[in-house]
Design a protein around this motif. Structure first.
Motif, PDB file in Angstrom:
ATOM      1  N   GLN A  86     -15.100  43.298 -85.033  1.00  0.00           N
ATOM      2  CA  GLN A  86     -14.463  43.901 -83.764  1.00  0.00           C
ATOM      3  C   GLN A  86     -13.654  42.838 -83.303  1.00  0.00           C
ATOM      4  O   GLN A  86     -14.311  41.753 -82.607  1.00  0.00           O
ATOM      5  N   GLY A  88     -11.391  42.867 -80.283  1.00  0.00           N
ATOM      6  CA  GLY A  88     -10.724  43.491 -79.174  1.00  0.00           C
ATOM      7  C   GLY A  88     -10.430  44.700 -79.432  1.00  0.00           C
ATOM      8  O   GLY A  88     -11.243  45.621 -79.449  1.00  0.00           O
ATOM      9  N   GLU A  89      -8.997  45.195 -79.280  1.00  0.00           N
ATOM     10  CA  GLU A  89      -8.587  46.578 -79.709  1.00  0.00           C
ATOM     11  C   GLU A  89      -9.035  47.365 -80.836  1.00  0.00           C
ATOM     12  O   GLU A  89      -8.825  48.375 -81.022  1.00  0.00           O
ATOM     13  N   SER A  90      -9.195  46.349 -81.765  1.00  0.00           N
ATOM     14  CA  SER A  90      -9.290  46.992 -83.156  1.00  0.00           C
ATOM     15  C   SER A  90     -10.101  46.441 -84.150  1.00  0.00           C
ATOM     16  O   SER A  90     -10.451  45.184 -83.784  1.00  0.00           O
ATOM     17  N   MET A 344      -4.080  60.134 -79.670  1.00  0.00           N
ATOM     18  CA  MET A 344      -5.059  60.660 -78.720  1.00  0.00           C
ATOM     19  C   MET A 344      -4.516  60.867 -77.153  1.00  0.00           C
ATOM     20  O   MET A 344      -4.846  61.505 -76.500  1.00  0.00           O
ATOM     21  N   TYR A 416      -8.625  64.246 -76.758  1.00  0.00           N
ATOM     22  CA  TYR A 416      -9.366  63.649 -77.641  1.00  0.00           C
ATOM     23  C   TYR A 416     -10.935  63.973 -77.604  1.00  0.00           C
ATOM     24  O   TYR A 416     -11.722  63.399 -78.241  1.00  0.00           O
ATOM     25  N   ILE A 458     -11.063  50.665 -70.794  1.00  0.00           N
ATOM     26  CA  ILE A 458     -12.454  50.611 -71.545  1.00  0.00           C
ATOM     27  C   ILE A 458     -13.462  49.881 -70.855  1.00  0.00           C
ATOM     28  O   ILE A 458     -13.067  49.125 -69.606  1.00  0.00           O
ATOM     29  N   GLY A 523      -7.669  46.209 -72.785  1.00  0.00           N
ATOM     30  CA  GLY A 523      -8.332  47.264 -72.592  1.00  0.00           C
ATOM     31  C   GLY A 523      -8.313  47.603 -71.048  1.00  0.00           C
ATOM     32  O   GLY A 523      -8.986  48.579 -70.479  1.00  0.00           O
ATOM     33  N   ASN A 599     -23.259  46.154 -70.967  1.00  0.00           N
ATOM     34  CA  ASN A 599     -22.226  46.872 -72.005  1.00  0.00           C
ATOM     35  C   ASN A 599     -21.844  47.829 -70.855  1.00  0.00           C
ATOM     36  O   ASN A 599     -22.442  49.150 -70.844  1.00  0.00           O
TER      37      ASN A 599
ATOM     38  N   ASP B  49     -19.246  50.306 -85.592  1.00  0.00           N
ATOM     39  CA  ASP B  49     -18.635  49.871 -84.254  1.00  0.00           C
ATOM     40  C   ASP B  49     -17.238  50.287 -84.009  1.00  0.00           C
ATOM     41  O   ASP B  49     -16.532  50.311 -82.740  1.00  0.00           O
ATOM     42  N   ALA B  50     -16.435  51.043 -85.072  1.00  0.00           N
ATOM     43  CA  ALA B  50     -15.298  51.429 -84.989  1.00  0.00           C
ATOM     44  C   ALA B  50     -15.544  52.841 -84.062  1.00  0.00           C
ATOM     45  O   ALA B  50     -14.470  53.618 -83.747  1.00  0.00           O
ATOM     46  N   GLN B  61     -18.659  52.499 -75.390  1.00  0.00           N
ATOM     47  CA  GLN B  61     -18.194  51.915 -76.605  1.00  0.00           C
ATOM     48  C   GLN B  61     -19.409  51.672 -77.538  1.00  0.00           C
ATOM     49  O   GLN B  61     -19.096  51.782 -78.723  1.00  0.00           O
ATOM     50  N   ASP B  62     -20.645  51.344 -77.024  1.00  0.00           N
ATOM     51  CA  ASP B  62     -21.659  51.138 -78.135  1.00  0.00           C
ATOM     52  C   ASP B  62     -22.882  51.726 -77.337  1.00  0.00           C
ATOM     53  O   ASP B  62     -23.510  51.351 -76.544  1.00  0.00           O
ATOM     54  N   LEU B  77     -15.660  59.495 -81.133  1.00  0.00           N
ATOM     55  CA  LEU B  77     -14.494  59.387 -81.016  1.00  0.00           C
ATOM     56  C   LEU B  77     -13.946  58.017 -81.628  1.00  0.00           C
ATOM     57  O   LEU B  77     -14.915  57.034 -80.996  1.00  0.00           O
ATOM     58  N   PRO B  78     -13.029  57.813 -82.091  1.00  0.00           N
ATOM     59  CA  PRO B  78     -12.545  56.427 -82.485  1.00  0.00           C
ATOM     60  C   PRO B  78     -12.846  55.312 -81.085  1.00  0.00           C
ATOM     61  O   PRO B  78     -12.218  55.560 -79.884  1.00  0.00           O
ATOM     62  N   ILE B  80     -11.663  52.638 -78.751  1.00  0.00           N
ATOM     63  CA  ILE B  80     -10.223  51.937 -78.329  1.00  0.00           C
ATOM     64  C   ILE B  80     -10.520  50.794 -77.562  1.00  0.00           C
ATOM     65  O   ILE B  80     -11.435  50.778 -76.492  1.00  0.00           O
ATOM     66  N   ARG B  81     -10.070  49.601 -77.814  1.00  0.00           N
ATOM     67  CA  ARG B  81     -10.336  48.460 -77.070  1.00  0.00           C
ATOM     68  C   ARG B  81      -9.150  47.917 -76.538  1.00  0.00           C
ATOM     69  O   ARG B  81      -9.605  46.758 -76.006  1.00  0.00           O
TER      70      ARG B  81
END
Lengths: 757, 84, 160
Positions: A86, A88-90, A344, A416, A458, A523, A599, B49-50, B61-62, B77-78, B80-81
């Motif tokens: 992971q 960042g964004e992807s 999305m 989404y 995010i 994000g 988190n 993680d995705a 996210q998690d 859902l996927p 997005i970060r």
């Protein structure tokens, strides 16, 4: 943590940022400002071809050049175990990353690294690059996304089979993935519509355009302990990618965050750092590497060019009944474009019962794309918001009323999936409608465009430590690089909880050995998520200080409150300041330090609406932006000046994207405009003031109501400008950028049609 | 029982299309366990993680230990970060 | 290749250095003298991050050969403002939040100072055209232009 309305004394004010003085005096140290004794200079040899087999590499002559201390090629960087990190964004595929760092059997784009050297000076390093002999067999290349999807297109990877298609294709292609978001029945929806408009759009690859090129210094010691000094959007992600590439242990690599000279998503991955570590290991010396601007443009993350078709249907009363969108994104040399976000979020400001949005992630012969501010969302909004404008015109409805009629609100289902919480979409639209800008008169060849945008924002992992000093000042320790003023906003939230001035809190962004893992600055998450960690860490410190005060007064802790930077006796009038408590800390249980590692969930989406006035010069095709106002829901603006700054900056990046910025390749696939003269970003004389109107619909999941703000402002400008061009000229332009030659051609074509029609 | 929606690729891969199902599970960990019993192999995809999860509109996210209410709406859902 | 010997003045101090003929003033400032406040954003004179003032003229350090500094007066960001008092342009940048990442900021401050030195009362258009050689990707220029207006007012002794 949940939102609570309270009287705020620090949050919402505009103090001078803590890192400001260092940045206006030249003291602040960025990636390339660092040196170590005995340091070498590293440089990268890059492919001049867009697509070629590497038949052989001979580095003998380079190694023999006096002053050259190390030479590395792909053979020196074994492929890591397959996996996904992971970043960042992807998600980053580790083997693709390794192949992107140093090519092996094939080069996939102009600028793809093939070798790197370290030498005693930059001049010797450059000379050595010229002595490396590489034999290429040039292959046909493909850059255009529609071309790359054709069955007979040159194939970048013979092991790439489209994901998301059942059954899995039997032949490889350049289409890495198909993504579908759908609900309802679009054909039923179109049947209900009185009017359906379908249009096709294209956009070119664009670059984040941060002014600071990538740079780093690496020092790899004989015992395997190493450090990297670099600028990035997240020192922890740099560490994790480096150790994955080089098979190191996390505790063996210290990544020290330099100040970062802009990132916009592009500095959430590694290009130089693993190479500098390898060169340092091979030479036994520290190695500094810096990219030239040309290298930045050729080989670091541009954002995807795209090809899109949007078809939207509405009833006479303005109700949108159905939307179908197909979005194709360039991924660059390896899979992984942000097409998912375009899919999305392109329709996310609206509540539309029937939707089908399909995205394709397509590999092409340009550098692997990387995140760029609200990655993917501006492309999708460009298509969607311009079709909405056409519908509003056909329906003879005000474009703001049309959008408001279809707006998603709290309780609407997002495209989404999840149901929305509180959203500021309607508030943005009504604020725009009632703004003097919307009523101002326009002259000849002038037009006004409206567009809205959405970004999800995010949360993620953040840690913070609040150290209470003897004199009552606070050292705030955190781990997210400050791109645009986050030190100030974090310190302000800490000060608010403590009841002291923001200047009494000194924030520090520390290295990877000094705090727990933090996700990247990306994000739009730092003020939200790290802010929440800071609030929790500060509350932890307050709790400890109340306990210490209780001990000093010899009463129960529940008899001690906290107000105005001091513990207050509830049934009495005694109080103890932070400094009075801290000075007795050694006697009451040791030093006081609040901590939180979280988190964060529950980031609130940003909605935004933009108004753009422009003038079209019919003789030259040049477009001048006359007036621009952005309305955005920030949830809560912690430091309003920096929220305005994010909005203004995002708008102007969007203006550059709309009017001038594009990757231009020659017939061999080489980037022709790899410099700031020809990759034309907006300058001060291109622009008017950008008005930022902050709207505050609190995010219920943050103690101060914060949403993210950084990304949403780049989403609407492409469409707002396209719609304004139509208003000014009656011509619809659908292929970015709207550079003078293209505008002129479009105007002339329209004249011709009119004359013939 | 929570209302779980498997949409897009997830629905296609594991349920032959988008499905909305009622699943027992008071937190995300238990919910995924229950889903795995119904759709073998889905746990690995959901725990990647995705993927992110939205419970009653709040995106995590998690997620693992987050509470899932009796009437909760759950979407996978996927993740997005973001880019800024 | 023998190096050239250069005598010059940097931020008021007499300075001597040796350089290759091909080295730019920017390289010497950053790598020889350790004056890293002057930044390199492009190396081709397009971004203005390396703005310096040479004998009263605003120039890009990356477009000037270091040997050209012979006998000249060079001012860098490190030479603007005093330890006890920031220059009004610096102060205005802080108060008006005219920086985000801060990388282009030294170049903008040097350029703005050079503008106000020759034109104490510039219009918004004059400010925008003077600063057109400096790229900022973060701010959209709005707050930068306002900060220069603010500094101009301060320097004339007027409240902004």
């Amino acid at each position: 943590m949940t939102y609570e309305q309270k009287n705020l004394r620090v949050v919402g004010t505009r103090p001078i940022r803590h890192d400001g003085p260092d940045k206006v005096t030249g003291r602040a140290n960025y990636a390339s400002d660092f040196t170590l004794p005995g340091m070498l200079w590293g440089r990268v040899l890059r492919s001049p071809h867009a697509h070629a087999k590497v038949l052989s590499i001979n580095t003998d002559k380079a190694r023999a050049l006096p002053g050259v201390k190390a030479v590395i090629t792909g053979a020196d960087l074994p492929l890591p175990p397959p996996g996904v990190t992971q970043a960042g964004e992807s998600a980053i595929n580790t083997q693709h990353l390794a192949k992107n760092l140093l090519a092996r059997d094939k080069v996939l784009y102009d600028g793809h690294p093939v070798a790197a050297v370290a030498a005693i000076s930059e001049a010797v390093a450059r000379e050595a690059l010229g002595l490396i002999e590489i034999e290429y067999e040039v292959l046909p290349h493909v850059i255009d996304v529609d071309e790359a999807m054709k069955a007979d297109a040159p194939l970048l990877h013979d092991d790439l089979f489209t994901e998301g298609v059942e059954p899995r294709p039997e032949t490889p292609s350049n289409i890495a993935k198909r993504i579908v978001v759908s609900k309802g029945d679009i054909e039923k929806g179109f049947a209900e519509a009185d009017i359906v408009i379908e249009r096709t759009y294209t956009t070119k690859a664009v670059h984040q355009g941060y002014i600071e090129p990538q740079g780093c210094v690496a020092n790899y010691a004989e015992d395997g302990q190493a450090m990297v000094w670099c600028s990035s959007q997240g020192q922890f992600v740099i560490r994790d990618l480096c150790i994955t590439m080089l098979g190191m242990e996390a505790s063996s690599l210290k990544v020290i965050p330099a100040e970062i000279g802009g990132g916009f998503g592009g500095k959430t991955t590694v290009y130089l750092e693993p190479l500098a570590l390898m060169l340092s290991k091979a030479s036994g010396r520290p190695v500094k590497m810096t990219m030239s601007r040309g290298e930045v443009l050729r080989a670091t993350g541009p954002h995807s060019g795209s090809s899109m078709t949007a078809r939207i249907g509405a009833m006479k009363d303005g109700t949108i009944t159905s939307a179908e969108v197909v979005i194709k994104f360039q991924a660059g040399a390896f899979p992984g474009s942000p097409v998912g976000a375009a899919v999305m979020f392109c329709s996310a400001p609206y509540d539309i019962p029937n939707l089908s949005i399909t995205g394709y992630d397509v590999v092409v012969n340009i550098a692997k794309v990387h995140a760029y501010r609200a990655p993917g969302a501006p492309n999708g909004a460009f298509a969607f918001e311009t079709v909405l404008d056409e519908l509003a015109h056909e329906l003879k409805m005000d474009p703001i009323d049309f959008r408001a009629k279809n707006s998603a609100v709290e309780g609407s289902k997002s495209p989404y999936g999840p149901t929305y919480g509180p959203l500021g979409g309607i508030e943005c639209l009504s604020s725009a409608k009632n703004h003097p800008h919307y009523k101002a008169n326009l002259g000849p060849n002038q037009g006004r465009g409206v567009a809205s945008g959405f970004w999800i924002n995010i949360g993620g992992q953040s840690a913070a430590t609040v150290v209470v000093n003897r004199d009552g000042t606070i050292s705030l320790v955190e781990g997210c690089p400050d791109i645009g003023g986050s030190r100030a906003s974090l310190a302000m939230m800490c000060a608010e909880v403590l009841g002291i001035a923001a200047e009494k809190v000194r924030p520090s962004i520390v290295d990877t050995t000094a705090i727990a893992f933090n996700d990247v600055t990306g994000g739009s998450r730092v003020t939200f998520a790290t802010g929440m960690a800071v609030v929790q860490a500060t509350e932890d410190a307050v709790r400890q200080m109340r306990e210490r005060a209780a001990k000093m007064w010899d009463i129960e802790v529940d008899q001690v409150g906290w107000r105005d930077g001091a513990a207050q006796e509830m049934n009495g009038n005694r109080s103890l300041t932070i400094s009075q408590i801290a000075q007795k800390a050694a006697k009451t249980g040791g030093q006081i330090m609040g901590h939180a590692s979280i988190n964060a969930a529950g980031a609130g989406p940003s909605l935004t609406t933009h108004l753009c006035d422009l003038e079209v010069d019919r003789e030259t095709g040049k477009i001048t932006i006359l007036r621009y106002t952005a309305f955005q829901d920030a949830g809560k603006a912690v430091h309003p000046s920096y929220v305005e700054g994010q909005m203004q900056g995002g708008v102007v990046q969007g203006i550059g994207w709309a009017l001038n910025e594009e990757y231009i390749h020659d017939e061999n696939g080489r980037l022709e405009n790899a410099g700031f003269l020809d990759y034309r970003m907006p300058v001060a004389s291109d622009l008017p003031m950008i008005d930022a109107v902050i709207i505050e619909v609190p995010n219920p999941n943050h103690p101060f109501g914060v949403r993210g703000v950084g990304e949403a402002p780049i989403v609407p400008p492409l469409a707002a400008i396209a719609n304004a061009i139509y208003d000014a000229t009656g011509v619809r332009m659908r292929d970015l950028p709207f550079s003078p030659p293209k505008v002129l051609a479009a105007l002339e074509a329209a004249e011709k049609t009119k004359a013939n029609g | 029982m929570a209302r779980v929606v498997l949409s897009g690729d997830l629905g296609r891969r594991f349920a032959g299309g988008e499905v909305e199902i009622r699943v027992e599970g008071s937190n995300v960990l238990r919910l995924i366990k229950a889903l795995e019993e119904r759709y073998p192999g889905i746990a690995e995809a959901l725990e990647s993680d995705a993927m992110a999860v939205a419970i009653d509109g709040i995106v995590y996210q998690d997620a693992m230990l987050e509470d899932v209410g009796e009437e909760a709406e759950v979407y996978f859902l996927p993740a997005i970060r973001g880019g800024r | 290749m023998a190096k050239s010997h250069v005598s010059t003045t940097v931020n008021g101090d007499p300075v001597e250095f040796l350089c290759d003929t091909a080295e730019t003033m920017l390289d010497v400032l950053r790598n020889t003298m350790g004056l890293t406040g002057t930044k390199e954003g492009c190396g081709t004179g397009d971004c203005g991050a390396c703005s310096i003032i040479v004998d009263g003229r605003l120039v890009c350090g990356c477009l000037m050969l270091a040997v050209e500094a012979t006998g000249k007066q060079v001012t860098t960001i490190e030479g603007i403002g005093a330890p006890d008092r920031l220059h009004p342009v610096q102060q205005a940048f802080l108060e008006d939040a005219a920086l985000q990442c801060g990388f282009c900021t030294p170049g903008f401050i040097v350029a703005a100072k050079a503008l106000l030195d020759r034109n104490p009362d510039p219009s918004e258009t004059e400010i925008r055209y003077w600063l057109a050689g400096n790229l900022c990707r973060c701010t959209g220029y709005d707050k930068i232009v306002r900060a220069v207006q603010h500094a101009a007012a301060e320097m004339k002794g007027q409240p902004a």
